[in-house]
Write a protein that holds these residues in place. Structure first.
Motif, PDB file in Angstrom:
ATOM      1  N   PRO A   1       0.803   5.029   2.877  1.00 47.36           N
ATOM      2  CA  PRO A   1      -0.414   5.114   2.068  1.00 47.36           C
ATOM      3  C   PRO A   1      -1.142   6.427   2.296  1.00 47.36           C
ATOM      4  O   PRO A   1      -1.184   6.945   3.417  1.00 47.36           O
ATOM      5  N   GLY A   2      -1.713   6.958   1.216  1.00 47.32           N
ATOM      6  CA  GLY A   2      -2.472   8.194   1.330  1.00 47.32           C
ATOM      7  C   GLY A   2      -1.620   9.447   1.297  1.00 47.32           C
ATOM      8  O   GLY A   2      -2.131  10.549   1.389  1.00 47.32           O
ATOM      9  N   THR A   3      -0.316   9.283   1.123  1.00 46.88           N
ATOM     10  CA  THR A   3       0.567  10.442   1.091  1.00 46.88           C
ATOM     11  C   THR A   3       0.394  11.222  -0.210  1.00 46.88           C
ATOM     12  O   THR A   3       0.202  10.630  -1.263  1.00 46.88           O
TER      13      THR A   3
ATOM     14  N   ARG B   1       0.804  -1.219   0.000  1.00 46.06           N
ATOM     15  CA  ARG B   1       0.000   0.000   0.000  1.00 46.06           C
ATOM     16  C   ARG B   1       0.842   1.276   0.000  1.00 46.06           C
ATOM     17  O   ARG B   1       0.307   2.384  -0.123  1.00 46.06           O
ATOM     18  N   TYR B   2       2.136   1.147   0.134  1.00 41.43           N
ATOM     19  CA  TYR B   2       2.993   2.336   0.130  1.00 41.43           C
ATOM     20  C   TYR B   2       2.936   3.041  -1.212  1.00 41.43           C
ATOM     21  O   TYR B   2       2.888   2.399  -2.265  1.00 41.43           O
TER      22      TYR B   2
ATOM     23  N   ALA C   1      -2.918   4.006  -8.852  1.00 40.62           N
ATOM     24  CA  ALA C   1      -3.008   5.163  -9.736  1.00 40.62           C
ATOM     25  C   ALA C   1      -1.602   5.658 -10.050  1.00 40.62           C
ATOM     26  O   ALA C   1      -0.749   5.718  -9.159  1.00 40.62           O
ATOM     27  N   GLY C   2      -1.377   6.012 -11.302  1.00 41.63           N
ATOM     28  CA  GLY C   2      -0.076   6.534 -11.701  1.00 41.63           C
ATOM     29  C   GLY C   2      -0.142   8.038 -11.907  1.00 41.63           C
ATOM     30  O   GLY C   2      -1.183   8.595 -12.234  1.00 41.63           O
ATOM     31  N   ASP C   3       0.984   8.679 -11.690  1.00 37.63           N
ATOM     32  CA  ASP C   3       1.095  10.122 -11.890  1.00 37.63           C
ATOM     33  C   ASP C   3       2.477  10.377 -12.468  1.00 37.63           C
ATOM     34  O   ASP C   3       3.464   9.839 -11.969  1.00 37.63           O
ATOM     35  N   THR C   4       2.543  11.186 -13.502  1.00 37.51           N
ATOM     36  CA  THR C   4       3.805  11.425 -14.199  1.00 37.51           C
ATOM     37  C   THR C   4       3.979  12.913 -14.465  1.00 37.51           C
ATOM     38  O   THR C   4       3.023  13.592 -14.832  1.00 37.51           O
TER      39      THR C   4
ATOM     40  N   ILE D   1      -4.748   2.433  -4.392  1.00 39.66           N
ATOM     41  CA  ILE D   1      -6.126   2.893  -4.258  1.00 39.66           C
ATOM     42  C   ILE D   1      -6.887   1.925  -3.371  1.00 39.66           C
ATOM     43  O   ILE D   1      -7.401   2.291  -2.302  1.00 39.66           O
ATOM     44  N   ARG D   2      -6.997   0.680  -3.802  1.00 38.58           N
ATOM     45  CA  ARG D   2      -7.641  -0.382  -3.026  1.00 38.58           C
ATOM     46  C   ARG D   2      -7.346  -1.708  -3.705  1.00 38.58           C
ATOM     47  O   ARG D   2      -7.085  -1.755  -4.903  1.00 38.58           O
TER      48      ARG D   2
END
Length: 127
Positions: A104-106, A31-32, A60-63, A54-55
């Motif tokens: 997680p959630g950072t 979950r990290y 989810a990816g971010d670039t 996410i779950r």
């Protein structure tokens, strides 16, 4: 504690490709949030790409805009590895690339949110 070790850096010509790998050990957790950052000489460390839980098995990816369409981040939870496939490399991609991990959630683009860092691997793009 989580230990991160990067590998795969090197010298490549413009337009070439490299794949960076990051091996995680210790108290790993699927979950990290895991990410790649880079720091060029004389510049601040900057966000490159992250993968956020996410779950279940969904992430989810971010670039960053500067590498979007050229770099792809991926993770293999079974092997505790994170990868960064880099295509069509440019001289401005030259930097030390760091693997990082956060709870997680950072907030994924914020460098200060990451508690775990690797030692970095040098990528040099030059003809």
């Amino acid at each position: 504690q989580v230990q991160l070790v990067e590998s795969g850096g090197g010298l490549v010509q413009p337009g070439g490709s490299l794949t960076l790998s990051c091996a995680a050990s210790g108290r790993t957790d699927n979950r990290y949030t895991m990410g790649w950052f880079r720091q060029a000489p004389g510049k601040e460390r900057e966000f490159v790409a992250t993968t956020t839980w996410i779950r279940g098995n969904n992430y989810a990816g971010d670039t960053a805009d500067s590498v979007k369409g050229r770099f792809t981040i991926s993770r293999n939870n079974a092997q505790n590895t994170l990868s960064l496939q880099m295509n069509n490399l440019k001289p401005e991609d030259t930097a030390v690339y760091y693997c990082a991990g956060a709870l997680p959630g950072t907030a994924t683009r914020r460098i200060a949110s990451y508690a775990y860092w690797g030692q970095g691997t040098q990528v040099t793009v030059s003809s």
